[in-house]
Design an enzyme around this catalytic site. Structure first.
Site, PDB file in Angstrom:
ATOM      1  N   TYR A   1      12.182  31.023   6.628  1.00 60.13           N
ATOM      2  CA  TYR A   1      10.970  31.751   6.984  1.00 60.13           C
ATOM      3  C   TYR A   1      10.913  32.103   8.471  1.00 60.13           C
ATOM      4  O   TYR A   1      11.302  31.311   9.329  1.00 60.13           O
ATOM      5  CB  TYR A   1       9.734  30.913   6.634  1.00 60.13           C
ATOM      6  CG  TYR A   1       9.385  30.935   5.164  1.00 60.13           C
ATOM      7  CD1 TYR A   1       8.942  32.108   4.557  1.00 60.13           C
ATOM      8  CD2 TYR A   1       9.491  29.790   4.392  1.00 60.13           C
ATOM      9  CE1 TYR A   1       8.612  32.139   3.211  1.00 60.13           C
ATOM     10  CE2 TYR A   1       9.158  29.809   3.038  1.00 60.13           C
ATOM     11  CZ  TYR A   1       8.722  30.981   2.458  1.00 60.13           C
ATOM     12  OH  TYR A   1       8.403  31.007   1.119  1.00 60.13           O
TER      13      TYR A   1
ATOM     14  N   LYS B   1       0.840  -1.190   0.000  1.00 54.57           N
ATOM     15  CA  LYS B   1       0.000   0.000   0.000  1.00 54.57           C
ATOM     16  C   LYS B   1       0.884   1.252   0.000  1.00 54.57           C
ATOM     17  O   LYS B   1       2.099   1.173   0.167  1.00 54.57           O
ATOM     18  CB  LYS B   1      -0.930  -0.015   1.221  1.00 54.57           C
ATOM     19  CG  LYS B   1      -0.211  -0.021   2.562  1.00 54.57           C
ATOM     20  CD  LYS B   1      -1.194  -0.136   3.714  1.00 54.57           C
ATOM     21  CE  LYS B   1      -0.449  -0.135   5.050  1.00 54.57           C
ATOM     22  NZ  LYS B   1      -1.379  -0.185   6.193  1.00 54.57           N
TER      23      LYS B   1
END
Length: 388
Positions: free
Chosen positions: A270, A51
């Site tokens: 940032y 998966k």
């Protein structure tokens, strides 16, 4: 050695020298890990959980390599993944873990994939569909033994043998899922093994499966008839706190796009949360959280502080991140790195060597599973090796 380059991802179509990030996936190591787990499974069939795009490694590449190694049963989470796995390995068995959504039985039958049924409504709908088709199609039955996520209750599981619906389809597998098998001494393990064994005894003749990657290594050896490794196949450590018995499968490199010196008191990234405590050399690398490298690996505070933060290997030298991981870029403090490794276009290792997927996850405040399954499609994917 057979070597090929995947063409599915966007960066797979550009030359390696133009790629900002390069994801290297060793199919030989993947196949070797499957064989190692098979050898530990005590004669039980060893399936593979593929998966989340085979834990970020690529279903179209991982499934054929595992099938060539001898794997005959695959587990996915969603029907779309099942179709990809079926196309990649046509003569294997594929189960869909997330259950049977209303009206979807025809899809499973048309594509020869099997639902994992975990509730009475799912069982009733699958049985009714089989009756309408005049065929006893295969499915797995999931009984919950402690996760409280998916599955029949234990009481419902014990009562299954008396249900008429069981005569309408073929119960090909009885399964449950461990809550904390990676915690070897967790008392829930023994409780789940005992509970699951009771349900299995009430349903004789149906192959049984409980063990995930870590469950294969439990001292009780709860292998039953089939084991379902996932994370360990891709190099994750199924035995935390002990040496990793698995081979590394995934390596990740980012490319330096710019180098600069910052002075004492300068900020990087940032919001200016990272502040240079002295003059430092910074490399900007062309990988960010849009590529699946977690923002939580950002370096908070002042340079030199002893905080868990992201790390890169530059010329083999460990270098901490500087500032916040942004969407497409991250910054690395390379002041101590070898001069020969510091040039525009040079690689930095983000996963590899001591920076295992488990270590990268730890430094980002998460787990290696999230690191692997978050690997994005902007990397140039380079596949090496084979199932041999």
């Amino acid at each position: 050695m057979n070597k090929h380059i995947a063409q599915a991802a966007p960066q797979g179509r550009i030359p390696e020298e133009a790629a900002g990030g390069i994801l290297r996936i060793d199919l030989t190591a993947l196949a070797s890990n499957w064989r190692s787990l098979r050898d530990r499974a005590g004669g039980a069939e060893t399936a593979a959980v593929v998966k989340a795009n085979a834990y970020g490694t690529g279903i179209e590449e991982a499934v054929p390599a595992l099938a060539a190694a001898g794997c005959r049963t695959f587990f996915v989470a969603h029907p779309g993944e099942a179709l990809r796995a079926r196309n990649a390995a046509p003569r294997t068995t594929v189960y869909v873990l997330n259950g049977l959504l209303p009206g979807s039985a025809g899809f499973y039958a048309a594509h020869d994939v099997r639902p994992v049924l975990g509730s009475w409504p799912e069982i009733e709908e699958w049985a009714a569909f089989c009756r309408s088709q005049g065929r006893r199609l295969e499915a797995a039955i999931h009984v919950d033994t402690g996760m409280n996520r998916l599955g029949l209750t234990v009481g419902e599981g014990l009562a299954l043998a008396a249900r008429p619906e069981l005569k309408d389809f073929t119960p090909a597998l009885l399964m449950s899922h461990f809550v904390g098998a990676e915690e070897r001494d967790n008392p829930l393990n023994a409780r789940q093994i005992e509970t699951f064994a009771a349900v299995r005894n009430a349903l004789p003749g149906i192959p049984a499966s409980l063990a995930n990657s870590s469950g294969i290594f439990l001292p009780q050896k709860p292998h039953f008839d089939l084991v379902r490794p996932g994370y360990a196949l891709y190099g994750g450590n199924p035995t935390p706190g002990a040496e990793n018995p698995m081979r590394a499968v995934v390596g990740l490199e980012g490319r330096i796009v710019q180098l600069r010196w910052v002075e004492t008191g300068d900020t990087v990234g940032y919001n200016g949360r990272w502040i240079a405590g002295e003059r430092r050399r910074i490399a900007t690398v062309s990988v960010g959280y849009a590529d699946g490298y977690p923002r939580s690996a950002s370096a908070p505070g002042r340079s030199g502080e002893a905080l868990a933060t992201g790390m890169a290997l530059v010329g083999g030298h460990p270098c901490p991140f500087a500032g916040t991981v942004s969407m497409d870029l991250l910054a690395v403090d390379v002041t101590g790195a070898p001069e020969g490794a510091l040039a525009r276009g040079e690689p930095v290792t983000l996963i590899g060597g001591p920076l295992t997927v488990d270590e990268v996850g730890r430094r980002a405040g998460t787990i290696g599973y999230e690191i692997l399954t978050g690997l994005g499609d902007r990397y140039r994917r380079v596949y090496t090796g084979s199932a041999r």
